[in-house]
Design an enzyme around this catalytic site. Sequence first.
Site, mmCIF file in Angstrom:
data_model
loop_
_atom_site.group_PDB
_atom_site.id
_atom_site.type_symbol
_atom_site.label_atom_id
_atom_site.label_comp_id
_atom_site.label_asym_id
_atom_site.label_seq_id
_atom_site.Cartn_x
_atom_site.Cartn_y
_atom_site.Cartn_z
ATOM 1 N N LYS A 16 1.234 -1.701 -0.223
ATOM 2 C CA LYS A 16 0.202 -0.204 0.456
ATOM 3 C C LYS A 16 0.786 1.082 0.321
ATOM 4 O O LYS A 16 0.591 2.256 -1.092
ATOM 5 C CB LYS A 16 -0.336 0.160 0.768
ATOM 6 N N ARG A 91 -10.520 0.232 8.201
ATOM 7 C CA ARG A 91 -10.045 -0.481 8.720
ATOM 8 C C ARG A 91 -10.883 -1.569 9.089
ATOM 9 O O ARG A 91 -10.412 -3.230 9.696
ATOM 10 C CB ARG A 91 -8.627 -0.975 9.302
ATOM 11 N N ARG A 128 12.026 -5.333 4.775
ATOM 12 C CA ARG A 128 11.643 -4.060 4.971
ATOM 13 C C ARG A 128 12.647 -2.866 5.768
ATOM 14 O O ARG A 128 12.361 -3.586 6.566
ATOM 15 C CB ARG A 128 10.051 -3.223 5.223
ATOM 16 N N ARG A 162 10.726 -1.577 11.446
ATOM 17 C CA ARG A 162 9.287 -0.784 12.184
ATOM 18 C C ARG A 162 9.891 -1.723 13.513
ATOM 19 O O ARG A 162 9.439 -3.321 13.618
ATOM 20 C CB ARG A 162 8.248 -1.234 11.110
ATOM 21 N N ARG A 173 -1.174 -9.373 13.336
ATOM 22 C CA ARG A 173 -1.330 -8.061 12.427
ATOM 23 C C ARG A 173 -2.174 -8.490 11.086
ATOM 24 O O ARG A 173 -3.453 -8.298 10.490
ATOM 25 C CB ARG A 173 -0.191 -7.629 11.859
HETATM 26 P P1 AP5 Z 1 4.565 -1.753 2.170
HETATM 27 O O1 AP5 Z 1 4.280 -0.722 0.882
HETATM 28 O O2 AP5 Z 1 5.606 -0.699 3.269
HETATM 29 O O3 AP5 Z 1 3.471 -2.612 2.455
HETATM 30 P P2 AP5 Z 1 2.341 -1.714 3.094
HETATM 31 O O4 AP5 Z 1 1.307 -2.002 2.589
HETATM 32 O O5 AP5 Z 1 2.634 -0.522 3.181
HETATM 33 O O6 AP5 Z 1 2.361 -2.911 4.693
HETATM 34 P P3 AP5 Z 1 2.325 -1.667 6.377
HETATM 35 O O7 AP5 Z 1 3.150 -2.687 6.374
HETATM 36 O O8 AP5 Z 1 2.739 -0.756 6.016
HETATM 37 O O9 AP5 Z 1 0.596 -1.874 6.368
HETATM 38 P P4 AP5 Z 1 0.062 -2.081 8.103
HETATM 39 O O10 AP5 Z 1 -1.389 -1.931 7.392
HETATM 40 O O11 AP5 Z 1 0.748 -3.130 8.184
HETATM 41 O O12 AP5 Z 1 0.765 -1.142 8.638
HETATM 42 P P5 AP5 Z 1 0.237 0.093 9.067
HETATM 43 O O13 AP5 Z 1 1.545 1.100 8.937
HETATM 44 O O14 AP5 Z 1 -0.686 1.183 8.192
HETATM 45 O O15 AP5 Z 1 5.467 -2.501 1.279
HETATM 46 C C1 AP5 Z 1 5.908 -3.434 2.322
HETATM 47 C C2 AP5 Z 1 7.565 -4.548 1.760
HETATM 48 O O16 AP5 Z 1 7.609 -4.896 0.714
HETATM 49 C C3 AP5 Z 1 8.655 -3.270 1.574
HETATM 50 O O17 AP5 Z 1 9.692 -4.292 2.222
HETATM 51 C C4 AP5 Z 1 8.549 -3.027 0.190
HETATM 52 O O18 AP5 Z 1 10.052 -1.916 -0.637
HETATM 53 C C5 AP5 Z 1 8.207 -4.594 -0.120
HETATM 54 N N1 AP5 Z 1 7.256 -4.525 -1.479
HETATM 55 C C6 AP5 Z 1 6.397 -3.295 -1.575
HETATM 56 N N2 AP5 Z 1 6.578 -3.579 -3.072
HETATM 57 C C7 AP5 Z 1 6.113 -5.166 -3.241
HETATM 58 C C8 AP5 Z 1 6.503 -6.162 -4.755
HETATM 59 N N3 AP5 Z 1 5.288 -5.568 -5.799
HETATM 60 N N4 AP5 Z 1 7.517 -6.758 -5.181
HETATM 61 C C9 AP5 Z 1 8.255 -6.523 -4.035
HETATM 62 N N5 AP5 Z 1 8.636 -6.111 -3.098
HETATM 63 C C10 AP5 Z 1 7.533 -5.399 -2.414
HETATM 64 O O19 AP5 Z 1 -0.343 0.492 10.264
HETATM 65 C C11 AP5 Z 1 0.713 -0.066 11.503
HETATM 66 C C12 AP5 Z 1 -0.217 -0.158 12.980
HETATM 67 O O20 AP5 Z 1 -1.141 0.989 13.019
HETATM 68 C C13 AP5 Z 1 -1.222 -1.101 12.838
HETATM 69 O O21 AP5 Z 1 -1.686 -2.517 12.969
HETATM 70 C C14 AP5 Z 1 -2.206 -0.241 13.460
HETATM 71 O O22 AP5 Z 1 -2.293 -0.771 14.707
HETATM 72 C C15 AP5 Z 1 -2.419 0.797 13.075
HETATM 73 N N6 AP5 Z 1 -3.832 1.780 12.331
HETATM 74 C C16 AP5 Z 1 -2.751 1.757 11.255
HETATM 75 N N7 AP5 Z 1 -4.201 2.416 10.503
HETATM 76 C C17 AP5 Z 1 -4.922 1.812 11.227
HETATM 77 C C18 AP5 Z 1 -6.797 2.044 11.899
HETATM 78 N N8 AP5 Z 1 -7.253 2.648 10.374
HETATM 79 N N9 AP5 Z 1 -7.111 2.123 12.343
HETATM 80 C C19 AP5 Z 1 -7.001 1.481 13.533
HETATM 81 N N10 AP5 Z 1 -5.361 1.237 13.912
HETATM 82 C C20 AP5 Z 1 -4.869 1.564 12.808
HETATM 83 MG MG MG Z 2 2.028 1.141 4.915
#
Ligand code: AP5
Ligand code: MG
Length: 223
Positions: A16, A91, A128, A162, A173
């Site tokens: 994402k 979410r 990552r 992270r 997660r």
């Molecule tokens: P990356 O682009 O970083 O993936 P991502 O989908 O953004 O993954 P996240 O771990 O950030 O998602 P998340 O939803 O768990 O975390 P968030 O920060 O939103 O890519 C991942 C890796 O893969 C990288 O190394 C990249 O280089 C590689 N990659 C990407 N594309 C690739 C490809 N095509 N091929 C090969 N490699 C690739 O949330 C974190 C926490 O915040 C949650 O757990 C929760 O506690 C809280 N939170 C956030 N939003 C909310 C909400 N709305 N409600 C409640 N809690 C929330």
């Molecule tokens: Mg992310």
Amino acid sequence: MIDQVVILLGPPGSGKGTQATRLSAELGVPHVATGDMFRTQMEEGTDLGQRAGRYMDSGRLVPDELVTEMLFVRVDGEDCVEGYVLDGFPRNLSQAESLDQGLEGRWSSSVASLEVPDEVLVERIAGRLLCREDSNHIYHASFSPPKVEGVCDECGGELYRREDDNPEVVAERLYVYREQTAAVITHYAQDGRLEPVDGNQGPDEVYRALRSAVEGSDVEEGG
Ligand code: AP5
Ligand code: MG
């Protein structure tokens, strides 16, 4: 001008952040990521950051009342008047309903969902690396390594892992995603807005598929 909100869904590690960064730059609108916003609050040591951190560190969702207000204040900002790319919100069903209400009559939206198998997600998250200076600079130790170890190619910032990327928290997660966030996918599929995108390809291929999914939802490019 796009006057449209792009909602980017997908499990942890599905890409994402990687894709939203590129899409928002191309469309010329902000990338609004609730996870990144909380991490900034945590780094700044604010009350919100401390409260959110307790949930994030264990892989659970931050309670809606802390997320929703923060999100709506952000997207009310001047820079969001022509649209924005949402990453990490909604979410759960309650967040999706709040967003539907917030967008109703004012915005059109397109919803894309990145689909990636669990074993690939785990591999992506395990490698990552993120830039401390700019959360949009995302690397992977094997799939997209920086030129110099530990240093961001784009700005020279320090790369870090992270806190919530350790295997126990990742398992939680993924569980939370299946239990609470999968319902959001069903919600948008039922009202005919969901555009599934194969996220299990190289980043450029994913971007092309995402771009055409979003174009299919009538997003006009900015000039
Ligand atoms: P990356 O682009 O970083 O993936 P991502 O989908 O953004 O993954 P996240 O771990 O950030 O998602 P998340 O939803 O768990 O975390 P968030 O920060 O939103 O890519 C991942 C890796 O893969 C990288 O190394 C990249 O280089 C590689 N990659 C990407 N594309 C690739 C490809 N095509 N091929 C090969 N490699 C690739 O949330 C974190 C926490 O915040 C949650 O757990 C929760 O506690 C809280 N939170 C956030 N939003 C909310 C909400 N709305 N409600 C409640 N809690 C929330
Ligand atoms: Mg992310």
